[in-house]
Scaffold this active site. Structure first.
Site, PDB file in Angstrom:
ATOM      1  N   GLU A   1      32.185  45.833  44.446  1.00 35.68           N
ATOM      2  CA  GLU A   1      31.234  44.887  44.426  1.00 35.68           C
ATOM      3  C   GLU A   1      30.046  45.056  45.578  1.00 35.68           C
ATOM      4  O   GLU A   1      29.126  44.692  45.523  1.00 35.68           O
ATOM      5  CB  GLU A   1      31.937  43.422  44.903  1.00 35.68           C
ATOM      6  CG  GLU A   1      32.443  43.153  46.026  1.00 35.68           C
ATOM      7  CD  GLU A   1      33.171  41.934  46.152  1.00 35.68           C
ATOM      8  OE1 GLU A   1      32.839  41.009  45.547  1.00 35.68           O
ATOM      9  OE2 GLU A   1      34.331  41.860  46.569  1.00 35.68           O
TER      10      GLU A   1
ATOM     11  N   CYS B   1      25.016  28.680  41.476  1.00 33.51           N
ATOM     12  CA  CYS B   1      23.896  27.680  41.619  1.00 33.51           C
ATOM     13  C   CYS B   1      24.004  26.687  42.764  1.00 33.51           C
ATOM     14  O   CYS B   1      24.967  25.970  42.840  1.00 33.51           O
ATOM     15  CB  CYS B   1      23.282  27.160  40.463  1.00 33.51           C
ATOM     16  SG  CYS B   1      22.935  28.465  39.142  1.00 33.51           S
TER      17      CYS B   1
ATOM     18  N   LYS C   1      36.618  45.680  46.457  1.00 33.06           N
ATOM     19  CA  LYS C   1      35.789  45.442  47.598  1.00 33.06           C
ATOM     20  C   LYS C   1      34.664  46.479  47.446  1.00 33.06           C
ATOM     21  O   LYS C   1      33.418  46.338  47.687  1.00 33.06           O
ATOM     22  CB  LYS C   1      36.535  45.595  48.823  1.00 33.06           C
ATOM     23  CG  LYS C   1      35.862  44.793  50.155  1.00 33.06           C
ATOM     24  CD  LYS C   1      36.611  43.566  50.053  1.00 33.06           C
ATOM     25  CE  LYS C   1      36.227  42.685  48.886  1.00 33.06           C
ATOM     26  NZ  LYS C   1      36.902  41.392  48.867  1.00 33.06           N
TER      27      LYS C   1
ATOM     28  N   HIS D   1      50.346  58.877  33.650  1.00 27.53           N
ATOM     29  CA  HIS D   1      50.335  58.404  32.119  1.00 27.53           C
ATOM     30  C   HIS D   1      48.942  58.206  31.316  1.00 27.53           C
ATOM     31  O   HIS D   1      48.737  57.580  30.428  1.00 27.53           O
ATOM     32  CB  HIS D   1      51.044  56.912  31.727  1.00 27.53           C
ATOM     33  CG  HIS D   1      52.259  57.253  32.312  1.00 27.53           C
ATOM     34  ND1 HIS D   1      53.522  57.770  31.566  1.00 27.53           N
ATOM     35  CD2 HIS D   1      53.140  56.608  33.693  1.00 27.53           C
ATOM     36  CE1 HIS D   1      54.733  57.708  32.105  1.00 27.53           C
ATOM     37  NE2 HIS D   1      54.388  57.191  33.328  1.00 27.53           N
TER      38      HIS D   1
ATOM     39  N   ASN E   1      23.249  22.955  37.736  1.00 26.18           N
ATOM     40  CA  ASN E   1      24.252  24.109  38.281  1.00 26.18           C
ATOM     41  C   ASN E   1      25.387  24.019  36.819  1.00 26.18           C
ATOM     42  O   ASN E   1      26.026  22.882  36.744  1.00 26.18           O
ATOM     43  CB  ASN E   1      24.884  23.757  39.298  1.00 26.18           C
ATOM     44  CG  ASN E   1      26.090  24.589  39.631  1.00 26.18           C
ATOM     45  OD1 ASN E   1      26.355  25.535  38.939  1.00 26.18           O
ATOM     46  ND2 ASN E   1      27.042  23.963  40.514  1.00 26.18           N
TER      47      ASN E   1
END
Ligand code: M6R
Length: 609
Positions: A490, A2, A487, A506, A103
């Site tokens: 997102e 914000c 990266k 595993h 905020n």
């Protein structure tokens, strides 16, 4: 998250809209504005708000607020309540005479709203913020006549728990009420009036002086300056110099791509002046403790979030490698301060923004348990750099794209300089590494010119064959792989996992089927043979290998798509191997039609816990 901007000046609303535009990186779910046209009349405050970007707000406002004397505005990153016009800030009292932007998070909003319900107030939004405006309304209406509007505001603030940066305006009163507790707020002054902002960026060119608020500060800002309650601490104004670096991608289609290509320059900047003239040693100054004091410590903790955390993992590998000091990186929100902090430790916050609340809180915890604290930060004058008062700047220049790229590289570079500065390695050991480090900006520059075709093929493979798995091995490449997965996630919204190659067998290997893309980060280091084994295990189950390597040896034969990086010192492989990964994430995001500079649900600076 914000962004808040407020202003008392001619054309206050225009200045607020401009300020919000520069704060939009802090949150872009919605934006809103409030304005008072004449402080002498007690009329409802004009407000406008909308979901989406500040540009949507500008269109909606359409000049209607021209001539306002006092204005506050907000860009939102939603915490409480969905992304709707109604939940957007500002929030106003029922009679429209008080309005507020916030905020942070009001942790006791639920109990405060029950209290308000008993007083006859009902909430019209799902936000935690709205309780504040009704509390203020009640306080102003019920307080005795000898008390001021600032008294009413301070009484309300004393009832809040959580974190906040707040700005409020009240019809019929000249001024902006401001409060800071756990979220940043700075005051700017200049010929154009007085302003308040979530950070100093919008003040460049608009204000000549700045005063940094501290947690616990509650003020009324007027054209005459800062009004505080008796005996309160009032921050002094200091000269503000600098220019606002406009978010301008130049010839690049997006800021993210520009910032990836900025890396040769930003890396030169972080190294500049920090390598001795004989080219032998690194000299990262700025820490309160001397190298010999640091060497005697029990341990060095690094605390950070997201990309900064992966960079910190690499930095702690450097510290372990070049010194005998124990070092560990921690995700700031999970920092076990009690077990790892004492006066015989150093805890370093690593952050682009210097405003990440999880990291700031962890630093405070470290201090509470007696640790020395310092920081590696990119934003000059940020809360973290002022809180720690020592450490080093990353000098990457402003990073606008939400996905951090050039700052990752500068964090790793500054961390390596730090490790070498405190290291007692011999000059000859250091010399080779330092000399190769100096060449890194040029190496990255030539890599950036050569890479397009293989990245294009890898992009196509991921788009056609589904989520990639990123693998690496050892203290450097496994963290480069993790940063690659972050990266990619997102900015392309593709779920990605990353893991050390040895971990595949595993369990996660069950995910691999015919054509599954594997992004293997394989620098020519001591783990190369082990990575070969991991890659073969994937290949024999049908995986397609995107191989990122500086090796020219037999391992390249295992690649379905080979992304060749430039050879360098094995300890410098994070610099050369991260670049194609950043480019790959960028191209996949763009191909999927994502706004890569402003991906959904994210913000550049995360100021809530
Ligand atoms: O400003 P900071 O470096 O403290 O931010 C930490 C993370 O929020 C940040 O790195 C985040 O993970 C980025 N969006 C990653 O690209």
């Amino acid at each position: 998250m914000c962004g808040i901007y407020g202003c008392i000046a001619d054309d206050a609303a225009g200045k607020v809209l401009e300020g919000l535009r520069k704060l939009e990186y802090r949150g872009y779910d919605s934006a809103g504005l409030a304005a008072i046209f004449s402080s002498s009349e007690s009329t409802p405050i004009e407000t406008e708000k909308t979901t989406g970007y500040v540009s949507n707000l500008v269109s909606k406002v359409n000049g209607r607020f021209d001539g306002a004397e006092i204005s506050i505005g907000h860009t939102r990153w939603a915490t409480h309540g969905g992304v709707t016009d109604n939940n957007a800030h500002p929030h106003s009292s029922v009679d429209g005479k008080i309005t507020i932007v916030h905020n942070g998070i009001i942790e006791n909003a639920t109990s405060l709203s029950s209290r308000l319900a008993n007083l006859g107030y009902s909430l019209s939004s799902e936000t935690d913020t709205e309780v504040i405006v009704h509390l203020l309304d009640h306080e102003i209406k019920t307080q005795s006549d000898d008390l001021s509007i600032l008294d009413a505001f301070c009484n309300v603030i004393s009832k809040l728990r959580g974190s906040w940066a707040l700005a409020a305006i009240v019809s019929g009163h000249e001024g902006i009420l401001v409060s800071r507790s756990g979220a940043p707020l700075v005051i700017g002054r200049g010929e154009g009036g007085i302003s308040v902002s979530s950070d100093i960026q919008p003040f460049y060119g608009a204000c000549s002086e700045v005063a940094y608020m501290s947690d616990g500060d509650n003020f009324l800002l007027t054209t005459k300056g800062i009004v505080a309650k008796k005996d309160s601490h009032v921050p002094a104004f200091e000269a503000l110099e600098g220019v606002y670096d406009e978010e301008d991608p130049g010839n690049f289609p997006h800021m993210m791509l520009k910032e990836i290509h900025d890396q040769p320059t930003s890396l030169s900047n972080v190294l500049s002046g920090r390598i001795s003239s004989d080219g032998i040693s690194a000299e990262l100054h700025g820490f309160d403790l001397s190298p010999s004091e640091i060497r005697k410590l029990e341990r060095i903790n690094l605390i950070a979030c997201g990309t900064a955390y992966y960079a910190s993992e690499i930095i702690s590998s450097y510290i372990r490698k070049f010194t005998n000091v124990r070092s560990e990186a921690f995700i700031a929100s999970e920092f076990p301060a009690k077990s790892v902090c004492s006066p015989n430790t150093l805890t370093i916050g690593v952050s682009q923004s210097g405003e990440t609340k999880d990291t700031l809180d962890a630093l405070l915890e470290a201090k509470k348990y007696g640790s020395n604290i310092s920081s590696l930060c990119n934003v000059i004058g940020s809360t973290m750099s002022r809180m720690t008062g020592n450490g080093a700047y990353l000098h990457a220049g402003p990073e606008f794209a939400v996905a951090s790229t050039k700052v990752f590289s500068n964090m790793v570079a500054a961390g390596l300089l730090f490790a070498l500065t405190i290291s007692e390695a011999t000059n000859s050991e250091k010399k080779k590494l330092v000399q190769d480090l100096r060449k890194i900006p040029n190496i990255i520059s030539s890599q950036l010119m050569d890479m397009d075709e293989s990245i294009e093929q890898a992009t196509k493979l991921i788009l056609e064959n589904g989520p990639p798995i990123f693998i690496g091995r050892g203290g450097f490449s496994s963290y480069v792989a993790k940063e690659g997965a972050l990266k990619m996630m997102e900015i392309s919204y593709i779920p990605c996992i990353s893991l050390p190659g040895g971990k595949l067998k595993h369990g996660p290997i069950a995910l691999i089927s015919e054509g599954s893309p594997i992004v293997a980060v394989v620098p020519s280091d001591s783990k190369l043979n082990l990575m070969e084994t991991s890659i073969r295990e994937c290949k024999s189950r049908g995986a397609k290998i995107i191989l990122i390597t500086d090796s020219e040896g037999p391992i390249t034969e295992l690649a379905d798509i080979l992304i060749q990086t430039s050879p360098t010192h094995p300890d410098l492989s994070p610099f050369t191997h991260i670049v194609p990964i950043q480019l790959l994430a960028y191209h996949v995001g763009v191909a999927k039609g994502v706004n890569v500079d402003r991906p959904r649900n994210l913000a550049k600076s995360v100021t809530v816990v």
